[in-house]
Design a protein around this motif. Structure first.
Motif, PDB file in Angstrom:
ATOM      1  N   LEU A 169     -13.122   7.650  16.045  1.00 26.70           N
ATOM      2  CA  LEU A 169     -14.044   7.867  14.461  1.00 26.70           C
ATOM      3  C   LEU A 169     -14.994   7.369  15.732  1.00 26.70           C
ATOM      4  CD1 LEU A 169     -11.984   5.966  12.151  1.00 26.70           C
ATOM      5  CD2 LEU A 169     -13.335   8.461  11.947  1.00 26.70           C
ATOM      6  N   LEU A 170     -16.460   8.646  14.789  1.00 24.55           N
ATOM      7  CA  LEU A 170     -18.052   7.951  15.450  1.00 24.55           C
ATOM      8  C   LEU A 170     -18.473   6.363  14.874  1.00 24.55           C
ATOM      9  CD1 LEU A 170     -19.386  11.857  14.876  1.00 24.55           C
ATOM     10  CD2 LEU A 170     -19.216  10.338  16.568  1.00 24.55           C
ATOM     11  N   ASP A 171     -18.073   5.905  13.801  1.00 23.37           N
ATOM     12  CA  ASP A 171     -18.535   5.300  13.469  1.00 23.37           C
ATOM     13  C   ASP A 171     -17.208   3.588  13.421  1.00 23.37           C
ATOM     14  OD1 ASP A 171     -21.420   3.759  11.715  1.00 23.37           O
ATOM     15  OD2 ASP A 171     -19.603   2.566  12.061  1.00 23.37           O
ATOM     16  N   ARG A 173     -17.279   0.579  11.692  1.00 20.57           N
ATOM     17  CA  ARG A 173     -17.110  -0.055  10.491  1.00 20.57           C
ATOM     18  C   ARG A 173     -16.604  -0.164   9.165  1.00 20.57           C
ATOM     19  NH1 ARG A 173     -23.618  -0.494  11.033  1.00 20.57           N
ATOM     20  NH2 ARG A 173     -23.633   1.096  11.702  1.00 20.57           N
ATOM     21  N   GLY A 174     -16.536   1.380   8.613  1.00 24.82           N
ATOM     22  CA  GLY A 174     -15.802   2.187   7.565  1.00 24.82           C
ATOM     23  C   GLY A 174     -14.176   1.745   8.109  1.00 24.82           C
ATOM     24  N   ALA A 177     -14.338  -2.164   7.510  1.00 21.75           N
ATOM     25  CA  ALA A 177     -14.355  -3.125   6.596  1.00 21.75           C
ATOM     26  C   ALA A 177     -13.131  -2.775   5.415  1.00 21.75           C
ATOM     27  CB  ALA A 177     -15.430  -2.156   5.826  1.00 21.75           C
ATOM     28  N   ILE A 178     -12.437  -1.778   5.567  1.00 22.56           N
ATOM     29  CA  ILE A 178     -11.299  -1.603   5.082  1.00 22.56           C
ATOM     30  C   ILE A 178     -10.104  -2.337   5.335  1.00 22.56           C
ATOM     31  CG2 ILE A 178      -9.540   0.236   4.175  1.00 22.56           C
ATOM     32  CD1 ILE A 178     -11.323   2.186   4.481  1.00 22.56           C
ATOM     33  N   ALA A 181     -10.877  -5.977   3.891  1.00 29.20           N
ATOM     34  CA  ALA A 181     -10.861  -6.156   2.905  1.00 29.20           C
ATOM     35  C   ALA A 181      -9.522  -6.695   2.616  1.00 29.20           C
ATOM     36  CB  ALA A 181     -11.583  -5.068   1.733  1.00 29.20           C
ATOM     37  N   PHE A 185      -8.149  -9.961   1.340  1.00 23.54           N
ATOM     38  CA  PHE A 185      -6.452 -10.287  -0.018  1.00 23.54           C
ATOM     39  C   PHE A 185      -5.460  -9.776   0.058  1.00 23.54           C
ATOM     40  CE2 PHE A 185      -5.200  -8.672  -3.914  1.00 23.54           C
ATOM     41  CZ  PHE A 185      -5.831  -9.656  -4.812  1.00 23.54           C
ATOM     42  N   VAL A 190      -8.034 -15.291  -0.086  1.00 23.62           N
ATOM     43  CA  VAL A 190      -8.413 -15.203  -1.798  1.00 23.62           C
ATOM     44  C   VAL A 190      -7.410 -16.459  -2.761  1.00 23.62           C
ATOM     45  CG1 VAL A 190     -10.370 -14.125  -3.290  1.00 23.62           C
ATOM     46  CG2 VAL A 190     -10.112 -13.004  -0.948  1.00 23.62           C
ATOM     47  N   VAL A 191      -5.938 -15.412  -2.820  1.00 22.97           N
ATOM     48  CA  VAL A 191      -5.583 -16.026  -3.567  1.00 22.97           C
ATOM     49  C   VAL A 191      -4.061 -16.931  -3.055  1.00 22.97           C
ATOM     50  CG1 VAL A 191      -4.866 -16.289  -5.980  1.00 22.97           C
ATOM     51  CG2 VAL A 191      -7.552 -15.605  -5.242  1.00 22.97           C
ATOM     52  N   PHE A 196      -0.456 -13.670  -7.432  1.00 23.49           N
ATOM     53  CA  PHE A 196      -0.229 -12.801  -7.587  1.00 23.49           C
ATOM     54  C   PHE A 196      -0.018 -11.979  -8.935  1.00 23.49           C
ATOM     55  CE2 PHE A 196      -1.359 -10.427  -3.730  1.00 23.49           C
ATOM     56  CZ  PHE A 196      -3.377 -11.456  -2.932  1.00 23.49           C
ATOM     57  N   PRO A 197       0.106 -10.639  -9.468  1.00 21.09           N
ATOM     58  CA  PRO A 197       1.830 -10.660 -10.462  1.00 21.09           C
ATOM     59  C   PRO A 197       3.144  -9.722  -9.711  1.00 21.09           C
ATOM     60  CG  PRO A 197      -0.206  -9.097 -10.047  1.00 21.09           C
ATOM     61  CD  PRO A 197      -1.021 -10.361  -9.510  1.00 21.09           C
ATOM     62  N   TRP A 199       4.124  -6.668  -9.080  1.00 24.22           N
ATOM     63  CA  TRP A 199       4.014  -5.506  -8.096  1.00 24.22           C
ATOM     64  C   TRP A 199       3.063  -5.633  -6.414  1.00 24.22           C
ATOM     65  CZ3 TRP A 199      -0.478  -3.485  -7.673  1.00 24.22           C
ATOM     66  CH2 TRP A 199      -1.355  -3.712  -8.757  1.00 24.22           C
ATOM     67  N   LEU A 200       2.408  -6.383  -7.088  1.00 27.81           N
ATOM     68  CA  LEU A 200       0.958  -6.646  -6.252  1.00 27.81           C
ATOM     69  C   LEU A 200       2.037  -7.810  -4.789  1.00 27.81           C
ATOM     70  CD1 LEU A 200      -1.692  -6.107  -5.499  1.00 27.81           C
ATOM     71  CD2 LEU A 200      -2.500  -7.828  -6.549  1.00 27.81           C
TER      72      LEU A 200
ATOM     73  N   SER B  25     -18.376   9.096   8.441  1.00 24.74           N
ATOM     74  CA  SER B  25     -18.342   7.537   9.056  1.00 24.74           C
ATOM     75  C   SER B  25     -18.823   6.574   7.419  1.00 24.74           C
ATOM     76  CB  SER B  25     -19.141   7.778  10.008  1.00 24.74           C
ATOM     77  OG  SER B  25     -18.680   7.672  11.104  1.00 24.74           O
ATOM     78  N   LEU B  28     -16.775   6.876   4.593  1.00 24.18           N
ATOM     79  CA  LEU B  28     -16.144   5.267   4.648  1.00 24.18           C
ATOM     80  C   LEU B  28     -16.041   4.501   5.182  1.00 24.18           C
ATOM     81  CD1 LEU B  28     -13.563   7.150   8.825  1.00 24.18           C
ATOM     82  CD2 LEU B  28     -12.805   6.371   6.016  1.00 24.18           C
ATOM     83  N   MET B  29     -17.618   4.197   5.339  1.00 27.86           N
ATOM     84  CA  MET B  29     -18.669   2.688   5.355  1.00 27.86           C
ATOM     85  C   MET B  29     -18.355   2.605   3.991  1.00 27.86           C
ATOM     86  SD  MET B  29     -20.917   1.479   8.157  1.00 27.86           S
ATOM     87  CE  MET B  29     -22.720   2.471   7.479  1.00 27.86           C
ATOM     88  N   GLY B  32     -15.531   1.683   2.569  1.00 25.21           N
ATOM     89  CA  GLY B  32     -15.443   0.667   3.003  1.00 25.21           C
ATOM     90  C   GLY B  32     -15.294  -1.267   2.147  1.00 25.21           C
ATOM     91  N   ALA B  36     -14.306  -4.096   0.278  1.00 22.53           N
ATOM     92  CA  ALA B  36     -14.351  -5.272  -0.106  1.00 22.53           C
ATOM     93  C   ALA B  36     -15.103  -5.925  -0.911  1.00 22.53           C
ATOM     94  CB  ALA B  36     -14.827  -5.656   1.217  1.00 22.53           C
TER      95      ALA B  36
END
Lengths: 263, 268, 336
Positions: A169-171, A173-174, A177-178, A181, A185, A190-191, A196-197, A199-200, B25, B28-29, B32, B36
């Protein structure tokens, strides 16, 4: 082996030199601990137990979690992705050592530093204000330390894979971030997953993330006993191994790409 | 000042162009950053699975607090969040180059970047806020409709001022311990996501009044939601946010001015 | 009134002095401070249209002076007036009157095409469209920048970038141009191009130029007047020629012979060093010219390659100390 020991020590010392950053980070982690703690205090004012946790469990959970942020290094570690971007990875890969093991050794050294200087203090400060739980049995302490070590390996395995994504990938950071996240969680940071319920919670249980936070903390709180405990730790260890292996496969593919395209 | 306001869109756009160059990208960011921050709201939702009222507030009401605070916070982050590069600017001497231009120093440091990626988080917060506006039981009338943008804007200005204040310390500390700033920005948002009556008195007084985060969303929301304050604060505080925001701007300007003056007398 | 007036200017920094003994934590608690006089009672005046070399060894106080002249730093003492402004007080007003190029840093937007950087600067300085177009055209033409105007700055070569920096500093027609090491790291061709441009600029637009450099070539090609600063004070202020005659008299001819030879014996030159086929010949310009010396060497041996080394600024400063026993002297400034 000697090399990896040196790398491990270097990892420890490298972070030890940022003293002001350590103090500032500690302050932030600790204040966040209090912010999160009071939400739980408000929650437990209304109910005595949630998902098998009482208030003391939950507060212990928060301050352990605040200490583990840096120990397992949940957020933003991009050294390999940056090396891929700059092209330095080509020379790094041609060095006479195992690239993945090198970084694991350095990460474990880092984790040792952070466990002591970023992990313990928030818990101690939290214990001054709240009634936090401490395990009585020495075996629990031992298993907790072992589980934290495995948690670092799980986290490392994930981070290694996400970093390698920068090859394709070129970047990065995406994707970063995913994954951050999800990690934050679904690790139960976080909790607690017990809140959690159904299913989660079921989803969180089949994913590797809980091995970073939830598993070690549950060991500390003695939520699992006997064979169930062995089972949980075995699954955590299995994830660490599986992620390490997956990272290795990915590294192989990346290496072929470097050979074919010259970087 | 006026000419700088006119320049801002142009400079911000010049920062944005490079960021959207690689479309995949960038998407995607955004996804993301969206994901988050969704996690942050899920945490609130999970807590409300176990009780109907948190310290007297419903899920809809807390979502309202969360939405207003988060939108303000991320708008501020988008415009000034990159102030954390200031230590690098000072060390590399780039700040000197900026000081040779006929523009304010703070304006130039701020326009070094534009955090378009935060749009992902803002979108998430706007979604939560939109749902909360319907479910939180706001007795909508003209005054309240007008109060919404005032609240968001005041909150944005308060957060941005905190960032500037924190960054001003760099001129003395060279960025050592700048991470403490996160306590008051990210931590401030975390705090403002919940009603402040859940916090212990010492913490509430520190972060809500000394750093006036209660004015980001708590006090104006009491008015918007037509709620009694469990803490029994005077009703006038509900409308004080714009004034507090102006005060914050004055404080931030003063701190930055002192910082630049210190820099100009000592060099790097 | 002169365009730049500097009177008894001084700047002190307070720096933390590291105590020798003591370990980690103790060191933190007890901190000694020392005052460093970076600039110490400097006075000079520059008239409009002059092109002045402001030179001296590293750490002499050059950049500190420039930073005070541009309003970046506040003086600790003395009086300063640039284009009628007091720089540190009226930094933003002054900024419209000056152009600054710091050789090591960029004022361009790293990720934008060069032309877009210029466009942003046009708006920042409120340059009217017609003037902007004319200024840009002149720079593009004189420095042959047409080919890379659409190239992002990060992809430019150092020489191309420096031409971009100069243009960026001149779009708003500044009365004064400060240049800090404008030719550092450039090759011979690029240096020559920059120097020719600056000469034309000074001649045609009457722009006053204050130049700090380590490159004696820059000074010789560009400046009739030099100010030498060392240890915060002015060592020399006057025309370049007498300075050269008195202190920059020795040059060195470096020749690569086709094969190693014993030290050459040629008139008016002393062989200083021999390394294989390479020899260093020191000579004085009042005794012989480089051309005569080269001819003499060529008669004695086969030359593969050669160059003439000018004395460095450091050498000149050393010589001033040696010659005048550190006594400060100055001749009357030459009128622009």
């Amino acid at each position: 082996m000697r090399l990896y020991w040196e790398v491990f020590r270097h990892g420890f010392r490298r972070y030890a030199s940022y003293r002001a950053a350590t103090v500032a980070g500690l302050f932030t982690n600790t204040v966040f601990g209090f912010l999160r703690a009071y939400v739980l205090v408000a929650l437990f004012a209304a109910t005595a137990t949630v998902g098998g946790y009482d208030l003391s469990d939950a507060l212990t959970y928060v301050f352990l979690g605040q200490g583990m942020i840096m120990t397992v290094y949940m957020w933003s570690w991009w050294e390999i992705a940056l090396a891929i971007r700059s092209g330095d990875i080509v020379t790094d890969l041609s060095r006479p050592f195992d690239y993945q093991s090198y970084w694991l050794a350095q990460d474990l050294g880092r984790a040792c530093y952070h466990a002591v200087f970023r992990g313990i203090p928030p818990f101690l400060v939290g214990a001054l204000v709240f009634d936090l739980r401490l395990p009585g049995s020495p075996l629990t302490w031992l298993l907790f330390v072992a589980s934290v070590a495995v948690a670092v390996c799980v986290s490392f395995g994930l981070r290694f894979i996400v970093n390698l994504a920068a090859f394709w990938l070129l970047d990065y950071r995406g994707v970063g971030a995913i994954s951050t996240a999800c990690g934050t969680f679904l690790s139960g940071f976080v909790v607690p997953i017990a809140f959690f319920p159904g299913w989660l919670a079921a989803i969180a249980h089949v994913l590797p993330f809980r091995g970073m936070i939830q598993v070690p903390i549950d060991v500390f709180l003695e939520k699992e006993r006997g064979w169930a405990l062995v089972g949980v730790l075995a699954v955590q260890l299995a994830w660490a191994a599986a992620l390490f292996a997956a990272g290795r496969l990915l590294l192989g593919a990346a290496r072929r790409r470097v050979v074919v395209q010259g970087g | 000042m006026g000419s700088e306001l006119a320049l801002y869109p142009r400079l911000a756009w010049s920062r944005v162009r490079g960021q959207v160059e690689y479309r995949l990208s960038f998407v995607l960011m955004l996804v993301g950053y969206f994901a988050a921050t969704v996690a942050d709201f899920l945490a609130i939702w999970v807590i409300f699975l176990h009780l109907p009222l948190l310290a007297g507030w419903t899920l809809g009401e807390v979502a309202f607090l969360y939405g207003t605070s988060y939108v303000s916070f991320k708008l501020a982050d988008m415009v000034v969040g990159h102030l954390d590069v200031l230590p690098t600017l000072v060390r590399s001497g780039s700040l000197d180059t900026l000081l040779t231009r006929p523009l304010g120093s703070l304006f130039q440091v701020i326009t070094i970047d534009f955090g378009l990626r935060h749009v992902g988080a803002i979108a998430q917060a706007v979604c939560v806020l939109a749902v909360a506006c319907v479910t939180a039981g706001v007795p909508w009338d003209a005054a309240r409709v007008a109060m919404m943008p005032v609240t968001i804007l005041s909150g944005t200005v308060i957060f941005a001022s905190i960032w500037v204040l924190g960054a001003s310390t760099v001129f003395w500390t060279m960025g050592n311990g700048l991470e403490v700033m996160n306590t008051f920005t990210y931590g401030g948002n975390q705090m403002a996501n919940f009603p402040i009556n859940i916090y212990a008195g010492w913490l509430r007084r520190l972060i809500a009044y000394v750093v006036p985060l209660a004015f980001v969303t708590y006090f104006p929301s009491l008015y918007l939601l037509a709620k009694e304050d469990p803490l029994g604060s005077p009703g006038i505080l509900r409308f004080a946010s714009p004034l507090v925001a102006l005060g914050c701007v004055a404080a931030a300007r003063f701190a930055w001015g002192q910082g630049i003056r210190h820099y100009q007398s000592t060099g790097s | 009134m002169a365009l730049i007036e500097v009177e008894n200017l001084s700047k002190q920094f307070r720096v933390a002095r590291k105590p020798e003994g003591g370990r980690g934590r103790l060191r933190r608690l007890r901190r000694d401070f020392a005052d460093v006089h970076a600039v110490d009672g400097v006075s000079f005046a520059v008239e409009a249209g002059e092109m002045v070399g402001y030179i001296g060894p590293n750490g002499a106080g050059k950049s500190t002076t420039i930073k005070m002249l541009t309003g970046i730093l506040v003086p600790s003492g003395g009086r300063l007036s640039v284009a009628g402004f007091e720089p540190s007080r009226q930094r933003r007003e002054l900024a419209r009157q000056i152009g600054v190029v710091f050789g090591q840093r960029t004022q361009l937007w790293w990720d934008l095409p060069l032309a877009d950087s210029f466009d942003l600067l046009k708006h920042i300085y409120h340059v009217p469209m017609a003037r902007f177009a004319a200024n840009l055209e002149r720079c593009v033409e004189l420095m042959e920048m047409g080919e890379f105007l659409r190239t992002p700055v990060r992809q430019l070569s150092l020489g191309q970038r420096m031409r971009g920096e100069l243009t960026a500093a001149l779009l708003h027609d500044p009365a004064i141009l400060y240049l800090d090491e404008p030719t550092i790291g450039l090759d011979v061709v690029a240096k020559a191009r920059i120097r020719a441009f600056l000469t034309a600029l000074n001649r045609d637009a009457g722009t006053t130029v204050l130049l700090t450099t380590h490159d004696m070539g820059d000074i010789e090609r560009l400046c009739r007047r030099v100010i030498i600063i060392d240890r915060g004070g002015i060592l020399y202020d006057g025309a370049l020629d007498p300075l050269k005659a008195r202190f920059a008299i020795e040059r060195t001819l470096v020749v690569d012979l086709e094969e190693p030879a014993p030290p050459l014996e040629v008139p008016f030159a002393i062989v200083e060093r021999v390394e294989g086929p390479r020899q260093w010949l020191r000579f004085q310009r009042e005794q012989t010219s480089a051309a005569d010396l080269i001819a003499a060497v060529a008669r004695a041996a086969h030359i593969a390659d050669l160059r003439v080394d000018e004395p460095s600024i450091e050498d000149v400063v050393l010589r001033i100390y040696a010659g005048g026993a550190g006594e400060r002297f100055s001749s009357t400034p030459s009128p622009g």
